[in-house]
Design an enzyme around this catalytic site. Sequence first.
Site, PDB file in Angstrom:
ATOM      1  N   HIS A 180      13.547 -40.012 -15.165  1.00  0.00           N
ATOM      2  CA  HIS A 180      14.310 -39.963 -13.993  1.00  0.00           C
ATOM      3  C   HIS A 180      15.852 -39.894 -14.221  1.00  0.00           C
ATOM      4  O   HIS A 180      16.419 -40.897 -14.499  1.00  0.00           O
ATOM      5  CB  HIS A 180      13.967 -41.482 -13.316  1.00  0.00           C
ATOM      6  N   ASN A 181      16.408 -38.691 -14.590  1.00  0.00           N
ATOM      7  CA  ASN A 181      17.860 -38.617 -14.956  1.00  0.00           C
ATOM      8  C   ASN A 181      18.296 -37.355 -14.266  1.00  0.00           C
ATOM      9  O   ASN A 181      17.502 -36.900 -13.432  1.00  0.00           O
ATOM     10  CB  ASN A 181      17.672 -38.339 -16.538  1.00  0.00           C
ATOM     11  N   ALA A 182      19.545 -36.940 -14.554  1.00  0.00           N
ATOM     12  CA  ALA A 182      20.168 -35.998 -13.536  1.00  0.00           C
ATOM     13  C   ALA A 182      19.339 -34.546 -13.901  1.00  0.00           C
ATOM     14  O   ALA A 182      19.688 -33.613 -12.950  1.00  0.00           O
ATOM     15  CB  ALA A 182      21.597 -36.084 -13.915  1.00  0.00           C
ATOM     16  N   VAL A 183      19.043 -34.402 -14.961  1.00  0.00           N
ATOM     17  CA  VAL A 183      18.289 -33.029 -15.232  1.00  0.00           C
ATOM     18  C   VAL A 183      16.979 -32.909 -14.179  1.00  0.00           C
ATOM     19  O   VAL A 183      16.829 -31.795 -13.783  1.00  0.00           O
ATOM     20  CB  VAL A 183      17.842 -33.025 -16.823  1.00  0.00           C
TER      21      VAL A 183
END
Length: 460
Positions: A180-183
């Site tokens: 659950h990150n920006a990527v």
Amino acid sequence: MIRMVKLVWKSKSELQATRQRGILENEDALHSFPGDVRLRGQTGVPAERRGSYPFIDFRLLNNTTHSGEIGTKKKVKRLLSFQRYFHASRLLRGIIPQAPLHLLDEDYLGQARHMLSKVGMWDFDIFLFDRLTNGNSLVTLLCHLFNTHGLIHHFKLDMVTLHRFLVMVQEDYHSQNPYHNAVHAADVTQAMHCYLKEPKLASFLTPLDIMLGLLAAAAHDVDHPGVNQPFLIKTNHHLANLYQNMSVLENHHWRSTIGMLRESRLLAHLPKEMTQDIEQQLGSLILATDINRQNEFLTRLKAHLQNKDLRLEDVHDRHFLLQIALKCADICNPCRIWEMSKQWSERVCEEFYRQGDLEQKFELEISPLCNQQKDSIPSIQIGFMTYIVEPLFQEWARFTGNSALSENMLSHLAHNKAQWKSLLPKQHRSSGGGCAGGSPDHTDHGTENEEQTVTEGIAP
């Protein structure tokens, strides 16, 4: 007895000096933002930011008394919500950030531009694109898509303000999260772009629909703490209390997004009624990604397709299809080519396992799918594909009339499921595979239990 203790963080001397110089003098202007973005203390003095990480200090989950200052330099760097607040306060004072607005490193400019020319292709490699943009895949992608769809011109958006807003969104994702990150947000946004181009949908979409779809995709997991809702509930996290244990993370993602929209003043030039409508529709879209509502949306979609009563000229039906599209985009990893799908699977399971390790360390019950000793990646993925992904994408394919993209996704899904089955531990393969190594000859009750286990385990 297990308890959750609020983290008391002491500011460093340089931050105190910064305050004295007046850089944060306009912090009171943030109090009007909604939800959990800012709180005012009983004395009228601003309380600290209510982001996820300042209130999840895992060392305080047990009864052991800890001494010493908690606010180490490493921990301070994790307070991304405070960083956003600090950045926003500079924006409110009209201070231009030092970072240049050049989106791409010159050495990779040509390669990244070439990739953007193929952003509508389903085999788009978001991991490579993130490397080429030096970790700025979400900002670069959204700026390009807003321009491609004519949204900047249509809504008369200021490009600098748009860039600032997108940087705020990107920085509010936690890069230390494996999944659950920006990527992940960029990947969901690229998938949403592909779905918005589906012939059965594209001709009916308005610029507002497109902007809502892209914004919701970009911000749908913003400030995700890397643990799921059951974890927040059983540790008595403040977000669980704030949202009364209902769509806790989705509500937080939505409210944080609205806070950033208002802080950046991206839509401040639009009529008040329009901005309020945008905020509400963003909430409806982001809340639809709650996996616990999967059957609700799937049943409704099946009924519409069975009755053939979807009227995309109607704004409500279009919004419902945008919700379905976002749900598909959010869980489309098993429908990607194997090399990318496998990497996403390993990332999400690593995040599950980290949560399980924390729960074991602090003598909490280990959540479903979070026990690395019992829950293998292949078994988790096969269960996820069987009970969550396949039913939704089969209905999406019915809606699109088995478009080329839908057939491509279902083909990848079948191939990837076969790949995971071949990687199952031998004892699972001999008993038929499936989630948690169950037999294919499940009773209806057993199938329902497996589906519930998968849903609980992957709850965001």
